[in-house]
Design a protein around this motif. Structure first.
Motif, PDB file in Angstrom:
ATOM      1  N   VAL A   1     -14.021  -7.891 -14.131  1.00 36.92           N
ATOM      2  CA  VAL A   1     -14.386  -8.098 -12.730  1.00 36.92           C
ATOM      3  C   VAL A   1     -15.903  -8.302 -12.693  1.00 36.92           C
ATOM      4  CG1 VAL A   1     -14.528  -6.995 -10.466  1.00 36.92           C
ATOM      5  CG2 VAL A   1     -12.444  -6.781 -11.822  1.00 36.92           C
ATOM      6  N   GLY A   2     -16.316  -9.325 -11.973  1.00 36.89           N
ATOM      7  CA  GLY A   2     -17.732  -9.683 -11.915  1.00 36.89           C
ATOM      8  C   GLY A   2     -18.078 -10.882 -12.789  1.00 36.89           C
TER       9      GLY A   2
ATOM     10  N   THR B   1     -17.569 -14.758 -14.232  1.00 36.99           N
ATOM     11  CA  THR B   1     -17.188 -16.027 -13.610  1.00 36.99           C
ATOM     12  C   THR B   1     -16.685 -16.971 -14.696  1.00 36.99           C
ATOM     13  OG1 THR B   1     -19.449 -16.875 -13.773  1.00 36.99           O
ATOM     14  CG2 THR B   1     -18.822 -15.882 -11.687  1.00 36.99           C
TER      15      THR B   1
ATOM     16  N   PRO C   1     -15.062 -17.054  -9.470  1.00 36.91           N
ATOM     17  CA  PRO C   1     -15.503 -15.665  -9.653  1.00 36.91           C
ATOM     18  C   PRO C   1     -14.295 -14.749  -9.836  1.00 36.91           C
ATOM     19  CG  PRO C   1     -15.699 -16.304  -7.351  1.00 36.91           C
ATOM     20  CD  PRO C   1     -15.213 -17.510  -8.097  1.00 36.91           C
TER      21      PRO C   1
ATOM     22  N   SER D   1     -13.184 -11.471  -8.985  1.00 33.57           N
ATOM     23  CA  SER D   1     -13.570 -10.363  -8.114  1.00 33.57           C
ATOM     24  C   SER D   1     -12.549  -9.238  -8.060  1.00 33.57           C
ATOM     25  CB  SER D   1     -13.849 -10.883  -6.701  1.00 33.57           C
ATOM     26  OG  SER D   1     -12.731 -11.579  -6.214  1.00 33.57           O
ATOM     27  N   THR D   2     -11.373  -9.462  -8.638  1.00 32.36           N
ATOM     28  CA  THR D   2     -10.332  -8.428  -8.666  1.00 32.36           C
ATOM     29  C   THR D   2      -9.710  -8.381 -10.056  1.00 32.36           C
ATOM     30  OG1 THR D   2      -8.643  -9.996  -7.920  1.00 32.36           O
ATOM     31  CG2 THR D   2      -9.766  -8.713  -6.207  1.00 32.36           C
TER      32      THR D   2
ATOM     33  N   LYS E   1      -5.135 -13.991 -13.982  1.00 33.56           N
ATOM     34  CA  LYS E   1      -5.512 -15.175 -13.207  1.00 33.56           C
ATOM     35  C   LYS E   1      -4.958 -16.368 -13.969  1.00 33.56           C
ATOM     36  CE  LYS E   1      -8.188 -12.572 -10.654  1.00 33.56           C
ATOM     37  NZ  LYS E   1      -7.522 -11.310 -10.568  1.00 33.56           N
TER      38      LYS E   1
END
Length: 92
Positions: free
Chosen positions: A32-33, A35, A75, A77-78, A82
């Motif tokens: 997380v964080g 990119t 990004p 973020s969670t 993905k």
């Protein structure tokens, strides 16, 4: 004679150099964080956000809007999986 040998050496290097410089990423862990950046020729490719099934079957839902800038930034973020797919030679 020397120029033929030099040409042959240059030809061999030109063929094998890209594979020597290539990097394969398997099992990369992202956090997380972080990119993800997809750089490609705009108009020749696009990036689609898909689910696990869409990724496995190489299909995207009809309502998915493709990313097409050639410099797409995703990004993270969670936490969790993905699923992104770089489509080549196909615009949606």
């Amino acid at each position: 004679m020397a120029s033929s040998r030099m040409f042959m050496i240059i030809a061999i290097v030109a063929v094998f150099l890209p594979s020597i410089l290539a990097t394969e990423h398997v099992g990369k862990t992202f956090y997380v964080g972080d990119t993800l950046v997809f750089k490609y020729t705009a108009g020749a490719h696009n990036v689609l956000r898909v689910d696990g099934t869409g990724f496995q079957e190489c299909k995207a839902a009809d309502d998915i809007v493709p990313l097409t800038t050639g410099n797409d930034v995703i990004p993270l973020s969670t936490p969790g999986n993905k699923w992104l797919h770089l489509w080549c030679g196909q615009t949606l």
